[in-house]
Design a protein around this motif. Structure first.
Motif, PDB file in Angstrom:
ATOM      1  N   ALA A 103       0.827  -1.201   0.000  1.00 38.47           N
ATOM      2  CA  ALA A 103       0.000   0.000   0.000  1.00 38.47           C
ATOM      3  C   ALA A 103       0.867   1.259   0.000  1.00 38.47           C
ATOM      4  O   ALA A 103       0.576   2.231  -0.717  1.00 38.47           O
ATOM      5  N   THR A 111       0.896   3.737  -3.427  1.00 34.38           N
ATOM      6  CA  THR A 111       0.367   5.101  -3.300  1.00 34.38           C
ATOM      7  C   THR A 111       1.460   6.158  -3.249  1.00 34.38           C
ATOM      8  O   THR A 111       1.173   7.353  -3.351  1.00 34.38           O
ATOM      9  N   LYS A 161       3.108   6.785  -0.579  1.00 34.12           N
ATOM     10  CA  LYS A 161       3.101   7.356   0.767  1.00 34.12           C
ATOM     11  C   LYS A 161       4.220   6.802   1.644  1.00 34.12           C
ATOM     12  O   LYS A 161       4.327   7.146   2.814  1.00 34.12           O
ATOM     13  N   GLU A 168      -5.803   2.260  -0.283  1.00 33.68           N
ATOM     14  CA  GLU A 168      -6.337   3.374   0.503  1.00 33.68           C
ATOM     15  C   GLU A 168      -7.056   2.871   1.755  1.00 33.68           C
ATOM     16  O   GLU A 168      -6.940   3.452   2.840  1.00 33.68           O
ATOM     17  N   ARG A 169      -7.796   1.801   1.600  1.00 34.36           N
ATOM     18  CA  ARG A 169      -8.510   1.223   2.743  1.00 34.36           C
ATOM     19  C   ARG A 169      -7.527   0.750   3.815  1.00 34.36           C
ATOM     20  O   ARG A 169      -7.734   0.975   5.010  1.00 34.36           O
ATOM     21  N   ALA A 223      -5.893   3.659   5.633  1.00 34.55           N
ATOM     22  CA  ALA A 223      -6.855   4.358   6.495  1.00 34.55           C
ATOM     23  C   ALA A 223      -7.194   3.550   7.749  1.00 34.55           C
ATOM     24  O   ALA A 223      -8.001   3.988   8.568  1.00 34.55           O
TER      25      ALA A 223
END
Length: 331
Positions: free
Chosen positions: A50, A54, A56, A315-316, A319
């Motif tokens: 993830a 992304t 991130k 994203e899930r 989060a």
């Protein structure tokens, strides 16, 4: 089996347009060199995936790369006689989606040293429900056992218990004969954790202490959080207990005294799932396909997606909405 001229992969870029990723057609020549070509069947979604997908987290060391740190499939071509067409194999870590193209692709080219024969006791999908997460949990257990930990030391705590590593650790540790206490901030998932084998489900603040050593109540355990939770677990571990550090979801900083180590003889052990030596990886996967095979893979696998659904899954997860494991079906 003929390899098509073009096939679909989830590729990650960092260029003049910034960070961007998505599905695109590529050819074998665009993948890293390697001795073994695998027709991928399943992969999985990990926190590291993830972050990489992304942008991130600074995971990839070169661009562009195909994402996905896990893959299971079938050999379609090999320049190494150790692997033949039709062999059922898997790969986790070993630089995938970091320095090498990963498993989110219909075809994956791997260094022969990264390829592991899929244990007879595991289907390709089951192997990816386990994936890096279960490999990490099993490697942690092996490290504790090698350090002479036994069920007689007391219950094992698992922090971040509803995540992939945590869920599989609860299952694997309990199957190996240990009493497991799951530590989680998701009180509504207590039944899920008990169903995996947890004897007790405790809130995150159960490890909180301002003392260098508190009452000893755990034989040790697996920490996925770092920071104060790891310090609290070490402060509450019995003499000659063992704690494995496998994550830093809360913090990479460990602020504590050396008292648990020099007064109680507590051991703090580390695991690196991505760079584990080949012989060790083979040993762990043999156990995962045998006496340590998780008993609740159907419950732990809470999602199955196709490649095009990866961005939403990333994203899930970031989060905090992930539970258990999500596998990726590679059509």
């Amino acid at each position: 089996m003929a390899i098509p001229e073009r096939f679909t992969a989830f590729r990650i870029h960092q260029d003049e347009q910034g960070h961007h990723s998505g599905l695109e057609p590529i050819g074998l020549a665009q993948l890293n060199p390697g001795e073994v070509v695998v027709r991928a069947e399943w992969s999985s979604v990990n926190y590291k995936d993830a972050l990489a997908g992304t942008g991130k987290g600074r995971i990839l060391r070169r661009f562009p790369l195909v994402g996905g740190i896990d893959v299971a499939g079938t050999v379609v071509a090999s320049a190494d006689p150790a692997w033949r067409e039709g062999d059922a194999v898997l790969a986790t870590g070993c630089g995938l989606s970091e320095t090498r193209d990963g498993g989110y692709s219909q075809y994956v080219r791997l260094a022969s040293s990264a390829v592991i024969a899929r244990p007879a006791g595991l289907g390709a999908r089951e192997a990816m429900v386990i994936g890096t997460a279960g490999f990490t949990a099993a490697l942690a257990l092996l490290r504790m056992l090698d350090n002479r930990l036994t069920p007689a030391h007391g219950p094992l705590a698992v922090t971040g218990a509803t995540g992939g590593v945590g869920s599989l650790a609860v299952d694997i540790f309990s199957r190996a004969g240990f009493e497991v206490h799951a530590i989680s901030g998701k009180a509504d998932q207590a039944d899920y954790l008990r169903g995996l084998g947890a004897r007790e489900v405790l809130p995150r603040d159960s490890l909180a202490t301002d003392k260098p050593m508190a009452s000893a109540r755990f034989g040790g355990g697996l920490d996925n959080a770092g920071g104060p939770m790891l310090a609290g677990l070490l402060a509450q571990t019995v003499p000659y207990g063992s704690v494995v550090s496998a994550g830093l979801a809360a913090s990479p900083v460990l602020d504590m005294t050396v008292m648990p180590f020099i007064i109680r003889g507590v051991s703090l052990l580390g695991v690196s799932s991505s760079s584990a030596p080949r012989a060790l990886r083979e040993q762990v996967w043999e156990r995962l396909g045998g006496d340590w095979k998780p008993r609740h893979l159907d419950a732990i696998c809470t999602g199955e997606i196709a490649l095009e659904a990866l961005p939403a899954a990333f994203e899930r997860m970031l989060a905090g909405g992930a539970l258990g494991r999500t596998v990726v079906r590679i059509d």
